[in-house]
Design a protein around this motif. Structure first.
Motif, PDB file in Angstrom:
ATOM      1  N   ASP A 145     -26.887  28.190 -11.998  1.00  0.00           N
ATOM      2  CA  ASP A 145     -25.730  28.303 -12.871  1.00  0.00           C
ATOM      3  C   ASP A 145     -24.891  27.027 -12.839  1.00  0.00           C
ATOM      4  OD1 ASP A 145     -23.868  29.322 -14.571  1.00  0.00           O
ATOM      5  OD2 ASP A 145     -23.064  30.817 -13.187  1.00  0.00           O
ATOM      6  N   GLY A 146     -24.646  26.445 -13.997  1.00  0.00           N
ATOM      7  CA  GLY A 146     -23.825  25.243 -14.070  1.00  0.00           C
ATOM      8  C   GLY A 146     -22.350  25.592 -13.996  1.00  0.00           C
ATOM      9  N   LEU A 147     -21.690  25.261 -12.902  1.00  0.00           N
ATOM     10  CA  LEU A 147     -20.298  25.633 -12.680  1.00  0.00           C
ATOM     11  C   LEU A 147     -19.352  24.443 -12.731  1.00  0.00           C
ATOM     12  CD1 LEU A 147     -20.958  28.079  -9.707  1.00  0.00           C
ATOM     13  CD2 LEU A 147     -20.399  28.709 -12.050  1.00  0.00           C
ATOM     14  N   GLY A 148     -19.876  23.232 -12.572  1.00  0.00           N
ATOM     15  CA  GLY A 148     -19.052  22.037 -12.639  1.00  0.00           C
ATOM     16  C   GLY A 148     -18.750  21.643 -14.077  1.00  0.00           C
ATOM     17  N   PRO A 149     -17.810  20.723 -14.280  1.00  0.00           N
ATOM     18  CA  PRO A 149     -17.411  20.335 -15.643  1.00  0.00           C
ATOM     19  C   PRO A 149     -18.511  19.687 -16.451  1.00  0.00           C
ATOM     20  CG  PRO A 149     -16.411  18.885 -13.996  1.00  0.00           C
ATOM     21  CD  PRO A 149     -17.015  20.027 -13.253  1.00  0.00           C
TER      22      PRO A 149
ATOM     23  N   PHE B 137     -36.885  25.636 -11.796  1.00  0.00           N
ATOM     24  CA  PHE B 137     -36.202  24.926 -10.722  1.00  0.00           C
ATOM     25  C   PHE B 137     -36.494  23.433 -10.780  1.00  0.00           C
ATOM     26  CE2 PHE B 137     -35.176  23.683  -6.393  1.00  0.00           C
ATOM     27  CZ  PHE B 137     -34.069  24.456  -6.104  1.00  0.00           C
ATOM     28  N   ARG B 138     -37.746  23.085 -11.006  1.00  0.00           N
ATOM     29  CA  ARG B 138     -38.098  21.661 -11.076  1.00  0.00           C
ATOM     30  C   ARG B 138     -37.440  20.986 -12.278  1.00  0.00           C
ATOM     31  NH1 ARG B 138     -41.740  19.881  -7.530  1.00  0.00           N
ATOM     32  NH2 ARG B 138     -43.045  21.395  -6.413  1.00  0.00           N
ATOM     33  N   GLU B 139     -37.404  21.684 -13.406  1.00  0.00           N
ATOM     34  CA  GLU B 139     -36.841  21.098 -14.618  1.00  0.00           C
ATOM     35  C   GLU B 139     -35.328  20.934 -14.521  1.00  0.00           C
ATOM     36  OE1 GLU B 139     -38.097  23.769 -17.633  1.00  0.00           O
ATOM     37  OE2 GLU B 139     -40.139  22.937 -17.782  1.00  0.00           O
ATOM     38  N   LYS B 140     -34.637  21.947 -13.987  1.00  0.00           N
ATOM     39  CA  LYS B 140     -33.183  21.933 -13.985  1.00  0.00           C
ATOM     40  C   LYS B 140     -32.575  21.298 -12.740  1.00  0.00           C
ATOM     41  CE  LYS B 140     -32.349  25.895 -17.006  1.00  0.00           C
ATOM     42  NZ  LYS B 140     -31.621  27.178 -17.162  1.00  0.00           N
TER      43      LYS B 140
ATOM     44  N   ARG C 274     -16.480  33.679 -10.879  1.00  0.00           N
ATOM     45  CA  ARG C 274     -16.948  32.496 -11.599  1.00  0.00           C
ATOM     46  C   ARG C 274     -15.835  31.655 -12.230  1.00  0.00           C
ATOM     47  NH1 ARG C 274     -18.982  29.981 -16.048  1.00  0.00           N
ATOM     48  NH2 ARG C 274     -21.049  29.011 -15.784  1.00  0.00           N
ATOM     49  N   PRO C 275     -14.889  32.255 -12.987  1.00  0.00           N
ATOM     50  CA  PRO C 275     -13.851  31.416 -13.596  1.00  0.00           C
ATOM     51  C   PRO C 275     -13.041  30.626 -12.574  1.00  0.00           C
ATOM     52  CG  PRO C 275     -13.882  33.588 -14.610  1.00  0.00           C
ATOM     53  CD  PRO C 275     -14.766  33.668 -13.403  1.00  0.00           C
ATOM     54  N   GLY C 276     -12.732  31.239 -11.442  1.00  0.00           N
ATOM     55  CA  GLY C 276     -11.979  30.529 -10.416  1.00  0.00           C
ATOM     56  C   GLY C 276     -12.761  29.382  -9.813  1.00  0.00           C
ATOM     57  N   VAL C 277     -14.060  29.571  -9.626  1.00  0.00           N
ATOM     58  CA  VAL C 277     -14.898  28.506  -9.075  1.00  0.00           C
ATOM     59  C   VAL C 277     -15.010  27.354 -10.070  1.00  0.00           C
ATOM     60  CG1 VAL C 277     -17.261  27.933  -8.386  1.00  0.00           C
ATOM     61  CG2 VAL C 277     -16.182  30.013  -7.519  1.00  0.00           C
TER      62      VAL C 277
END
Length: 299
Positions: free
Chosen positions: A23-27, A60-63, A278-281
């Motif tokens: 899951d992409g959580l950073g900006p 996993f390898r691709e992302k 998730r939103p807080g992270v």
């Protein structure tokens, strides 16, 4: 000799509702693992080994793996429930993984140096990697470490959490890890949990807890296999039985074959235990980038 980072990334987040390791959580779409690996690189780690399931290998390898090329050496190993020591056959109806100790064992053929173990879906922070890296500066068989996060720095506002409450002796060596599945805030804002006898326990905010950040030596693999063999002889037909790293450590500490130094850290842990986290992270990562703790592009 630079230590290796072993990332446990084979599990699904049942309460979270998806494969949160990807899951992409950073900006800029960063995963939690990206931050851990960036911090480990800054702390002096020289290689990353991922424990994954075979069925997520392509994604996993691709992302994940492709982005680290040219930055740090990476390897993957696979955890499967039927990958058992010689002499044991996995029951046909077994569906549950065998636990974190089994996951660590999967890396025995690719790690020959001191190494740290982390969960893929936990944010540990720069200080945590720096303190464990210092402990991993030389090979010392049987001399292990555990980063003890202050429980007040590990709470979720969205519900109770499971934490391993660490007990230490006068020298700061680990004597016990008591698993508590209902660590929470009470109405007064105190951190509480339920003890073995059902009693309510109040935890001081500085109480050390395990977030599964261990500093281990390569001799651990042989000891882990031996202890896992003992576990299987008793539990192989128990469909939900699993062996964690603390379970293995408990036996090694009591036999005198190992000692575990509990390391203090000022890092604040956070993660996505619940979907509501998730939103807080996402906001926490955005703020860390705004503060310059992490650059716009890490990899």
């Amino acid at each position: 000799m630079k230590p290796t980072l072993l990332v446990l990334a084979a599990g699904m987040g049942s309460r979270y509702g998806g494969l949160k390791q990807l899951d992409g959580l950073g900006p800029h779409g960063e995963t939690i693992m990206d931050y851990s690996i960036y911090d480990a690189l800054r702390a002096g780690f020289g290689k990353v080994v991922f424990v994954i399931r075979k069925d997520i290998e392509k994604e996993f390898r691709e992302k994940i793996l492709s982005k680290y090329e040219g930055h740090i050496a990476v390897e993957t190993v696979f955890q499967a429930i039927d990958n058992l020591p010689a002499g044991f056959i996995c029951p046909a109806d077994r569906t549950k993984p065998w636990g974190t100790n089994h996951a660590v064992m999967m890396a025995a053929d690719v790690i020959k140096e001191p190494f740290a173990v982390i969960n893929a879906d936990d944010f540990y922070g720069r200080d945590a990697f720096e303190v464990v890296a210092r402990e991993l500066s030389e090979i010392r068989p049987g001399k292990y470490s555990l980063v003890g996060f202050r429980v007040g720095n590990t709470m979720s506002p969205n519900g109770s959490v499971a934490r391993g409450i660490c007990a230490t002796d006068a020298s700061g060596m680990l004597t016990d890890v008591a698993e508590r599945k209902d660590v929470r805030y009470d109405e007064s804002g105190n951190i509480v949990c339920t003890g073995d006898a059902g009693e309510l326990q109040v935890l001081e905010p500085a109480t050390p807890v395990s977030m599964n950040l261990w500093g281990l030596m390569p001799d651990y693999f042989d000891l882990a296999k031996r202890e896992f063999d003992k576990f299987l002889k008793i539990n192989i037909y128990a469909p939900k039985a699993e062996m964690t790293i603390p379970d293995c450590m408990d036996g090694l500490i009591k036999s005198g074959e190992a000692s575990v130094k509990v390391l203090d850290t000022t890092s604040r842990w956070f993660g996505v235990t619940y979907a509501g986290d998730r939103p807080g992270v996402v906001e926490k990562f955005a703020e860390l980038h705004r503060q310059g703790v992490y650059p716009e592009k890490m990899f």
